[in-house]
Design an enzyme around this catalytic site. Structure first.
Site, PDB file in Angstrom:
ATOM      1  CB  CYS A 193      -0.967  -0.038   1.183  1.00  0.00           C
ATOM      2  SG  CYS A 193      -2.403   1.040   1.020  1.00  0.00           S
ATOM      3  CG  HIS A 194      -0.292   4.999   1.597  1.00  0.00           C
ATOM      4  ND1 HIS A 194      -1.525   4.387   1.571  1.00  0.00           N
ATOM      5  CD2 HIS A 194      -0.492   6.252   1.098  1.00  0.00           C
ATOM      6  CE1 HIS A 194      -2.428   5.229   1.101  1.00  0.00           C
ATOM      7  NE2 HIS A 194      -1.837   6.359   0.796  1.00  0.00           N
TER       8      HIS A 194
END
Length: 271
Positions: free
Chosen positions: A203-204
């Protein structure tokens, strides 16, 4: 109406004084004026946020494979026996992106430690109030909503490369931002990368790898909002569920947790 406003102001500022006692904030609730209350009303916003409960994610149309990943019993619980995995995480980690892989790796027999940055409270003038448990736990979120806390095992200043066979970093927009500022976390990732051991991020989280300056020429993926950042860091970005390039594995989103976890398993069992 004015009396109601005064009652509200008294309760609000009494609570504010209680949680701000460590910062030695001195406010007298009975001195709150209509003007001050009007200003406070403009500074505060309703506490209604978007949320992504685990149950909703697993039962959402199109996520049947993700649901099966978690609810199909593991056949061989010794696949990762003897493997040691560090989870680098801070406040604001996406819940399922940490708890999902951790559950799976433990089911396969791995030793998993949660590693957080060393506790470093904000200066009093920042006005930040943290619970006592923040010294020993990190906060989980579901998209934007804080939902719970999980105890960490060690801090980033206490670990070394030889302690682990792999490192993985969950996402959550706040978590990677907290990690990428921590010098112990960045140094550990850089040293881990030099060792050739596995670094996985979802994800991030790949922005932490960007801050560690280890992405030049590497193939990877990440959450859609950060893909331009990964390109700017020298990465070659693909919009696919999981990318493996040498000792780096990356994924985009909570819906990719199963593919991400299996990719880590495959990497570790081939070594």
């Amino acid at each position: 109406m004015k009396n109601l406003k005064q009652i509200f102001a008294t309760v609000f500022f009494s609570a504010f004084i209680a949680i701000s006692s460590n910062a030695q904030v001195k406010v007298h609730a009975n001195q709150v004026t209509d003007h001050e209350l009007t200003v406070m009303n403009q500074l505060a916003t309703p506490s209604v946020v978007s949320v992504m409960p685990v149950s909703a994610l697993l039962n959402a149309p199109g996520n049947e494979a993700l649901r099966a990943f978690f609810f199909t019993p593991v056949k061989d619980r010794n696949v990762l026996k003897g493997k040691r995995i560090a989870v680098l995480a801070a406040d604001g980690f996406e819940e399922i992106e940490l708890t999902g892989p951790v559950w799976y790796f433990k089911e396969l027999g791995a030793q998993v430690d949660i590693i957080a940055p060393k506790y470093n409270p904000a200066p009093a003038r920042y006005g930040l109030s943290s619970p006592e448990m923040a010294k020993t736990h990190i906060m989980a979120i579901q998209y934007l909503q804080p939902v719970g806390w999980i105890k960490f095992d060690r801090t980033a200043d206490q670990i070394k490369v030889s302690d682990y066979d792999a490192v993985f970093i969950p996402g959550g927009a706040w978590n990677p931002d907290n990690l990428r500022y921590d010098k112990d976390v960045i140094k550990f990732i850089q040293d881990f990368n030099k060792s050739g051991k596995l670094i996985a991020a979802i994800c991030h989280a790949p922005v932490v790898l960007a801050s560690a300056d280890i992405l030049k020429g590497r193939k990877l993926t990440g959450y859609w909002n950060i893909q331009s950042d990964l390109k700017n860091a020298g990465g070659i970005v693909y919009d696919v569920p999981v990318v493996t390039d040498g000792n780096i594995i990356t994924s985009r989103h909570p819906i990719d947790v199963a593919d991400f976890s299996k990719a880590v398993e495959n990497w570790l069992t081939k070594k």
